[in-house]
Motif scaffolding. Sequence first.
Motif, mmCIF file in Angstrom:
data_model
loop_
_atom_site.group_PDB
_atom_site.id
_atom_site.type_symbol
_atom_site.label_atom_id
_atom_site.label_comp_id
_atom_site.label_asym_id
_atom_site.label_seq_id
_atom_site.Cartn_x
_atom_site.Cartn_y
_atom_site.Cartn_z
ATOM 1 N N SER A 118 -7.517 9.741 -14.995
ATOM 2 C CA SER A 118 -7.654 9.668 -13.543
ATOM 3 C C SER A 118 -6.274 9.733 -12.884
ATOM 4 O O SER A 118 -5.267 9.328 -13.467
ATOM 5 N N ASN A 120 -4.254 9.498 -8.777
ATOM 6 C CA ASN A 120 -4.377 9.096 -7.376
ATOM 7 C C ASN A 120 -3.685 10.085 -6.464
ATOM 8 O O ASN A 120 -2.542 10.485 -6.727
ATOM 9 N N TRP A 145 -8.141 5.041 -17.831
ATOM 10 C CA TRP A 145 -8.892 4.721 -16.620
ATOM 11 C C TRP A 145 -8.592 3.283 -16.208
ATOM 12 O O TRP A 145 -8.984 2.333 -16.888
ATOM 13 N N THR A 146 -7.918 3.118 -15.090
ATOM 14 C CA THR A 146 -7.608 1.787 -14.571
ATOM 15 C C THR A 146 -8.882 1.100 -14.098
ATOM 16 O O THR A 146 -9.792 1.736 -13.567
ATOM 17 N N ILE A 148 -10.481 -1.333 -11.373
ATOM 18 C CA ILE A 148 -10.182 -1.793 -10.017
ATOM 19 C C ILE A 148 -11.287 -2.719 -9.523
ATOM 20 O O ILE A 148 -12.340 -2.850 -10.145
ATOM 21 N N ILE A 166 -11.670 3.186 -12.092
ATOM 22 C CA ILE A 166 -11.239 4.010 -10.970
ATOM 23 C C ILE A 166 -11.813 5.417 -11.117
ATOM 24 O O ILE A 166 -12.083 5.876 -12.241
ATOM 25 N N SER A 167 -12.038 6.075 -10.016
ATOM 26 C CA SER A 167 -12.605 7.422 -10.064
ATOM 27 C C SER A 167 -11.574 8.429 -10.594
ATOM 28 O O SER A 167 -10.363 8.190 -10.555
ATOM 29 N N PHE A 170 -8.867 9.930 -7.058
ATOM 30 C CA PHE A 170 -9.028 8.744 -6.218
ATOM 31 C C PHE A 170 -7.966 8.743 -5.128
ATOM 32 O O PHE A 170 -6.862 9.261 -5.314
ATOM 33 N N PRO A 207 -16.825 5.468 -13.915
ATOM 34 C CA PRO A 207 -16.070 6.126 -12.836
ATOM 35 C C PRO A 207 -16.878 7.240 -12.170
ATOM 36 O O PRO A 207 -17.796 7.808 -12.765
#
Length: 484
Positions: A118, A120, A145-146, A148, A166-167, A170, A207
């Motif tokens: 992912s 940002n 993948w974080t 959140i 997370i998506s 994102f 996600p």
Amino acid sequence: MKRTYNYLSLKSQKPKMGFKQSHTRIQVINIVFVLAAVILTSSRDVNGRKVHHREYYFEYSSINCREHSGSLTDFGGVGDGTTSNTKAFQDAINYLSQFESEGGSILYVPPGKWLTGSFNITSDHFTLFLHQDAVLLASQDESEWTVIEPLPSYGRGRDTEGGRYISFIFGTNLTDVVITGDNGTIDGQGEPWWDKFHKGELQYTRPYLIELLYSDNIQISNLTLVNSPSWNIHPTYSSNVIVQGVTITAPVTSPNTDGINPDSCTNVRIQDCYIVSGDDCVAVKSGWDEYGIAFGMPTKQLFIKRLTCISPSSATIALGSEMSGGIEDVRAEDIVAINTESGVRIKTAVGRGGYVKDIYVKGMTLKTMKYVFWMTGNYGSHPDNNYDPNALPAVENINYRDIVAENVTMAGRLEGIPGDPFTGICISNVTIELAQNAKKLPWNCTDISGISSGVTPQPCDLLTQQGEEYSPSCDFPTEHLLID
């Protein structure tokens, strides 16, 4: 403010900030621009790497022009399908972010298979563009993948309690962001996530593919999204959002692979999209039970046009079930659904609170459906046991007209809530051809009220029939929404 789609024209210019990378300058040609992102054939030192550019020309529609550009290969990207590009994407975005106040920037993803975790989007006035032969492959390594916090209007993850992954793409608190291409592909490689969901092995909620929060002036267009781990496109707490020309596919047995889910958003247009899904093709949402009520942000002024849907177990357009912040002024027209469970479904329950009102649908063509119309007042999944059992949803002013359907098992299943009926339902000019194995009772209506005119087969008595001379009140609004 009315959005104008423009074509862009970019030409190379000298590097700025001492960074030896090709940038672009926009030339405006009337209202229509031609984007030719010209990356000159050269050898330049980018982050200590020798990069050889090729010349690419492409054009696309966009809400805004950009002054600067870079290619993923400038930042060490390798499109071999096995090398991780997570760092390359984030380095590219971080570098290009410095130009958000200098005309914005575009990150170009050239042909290739680009494996990445992912990433940002952190910059306003930013465009991510995928070449038609570019494929983003979502990493199946969970460490990429974080985790959140859950959305405040949900109070927990959709799959599990607590946090969520997370998506894939994102962003939050953004202005003027475009995610587009000439039908480049984003592949969520979701099968391992689906397996964990089915086996109950998920630690956190799966996600989504694209999720932008608290943002304004967003365009997602001309892309192909496949095999999302869960929902595909999820604009949330945002305004002035356009989703156009997007193809979304996943196995029809894949869990919760909703197509497009506007969630607590204002002024959204979904247009010219084709969706094959394991869940609702479009699901309109605004928060879950007490959390959605407290957050209090409705989805409103939503326009859906020229949508094609295949989803044997779910709805073409669903309103809810998470609708506790309210849903209002939704308009849909020119809708096609094939082998789909229902045309339009309203999903709510005691404890939801909120409302669904001022819904207008016209011009649907449906084939092989379980239900044409479905309203459910007992869709009772809750985030926890703290919901208010006295929080009753209001469902009112629901309008359907100009619909043709064939091979239908049941015309309508309209189930309100005892003591809290769904009111103001209007159905006009509808022809439904029942299947050979159709239910003996074509309509099942409880705790609802409304009117009907020119509907075949004859609706239930709770939808009072009007005479042929009657001009139905379920006319589609004539005034345009701002996003249209």
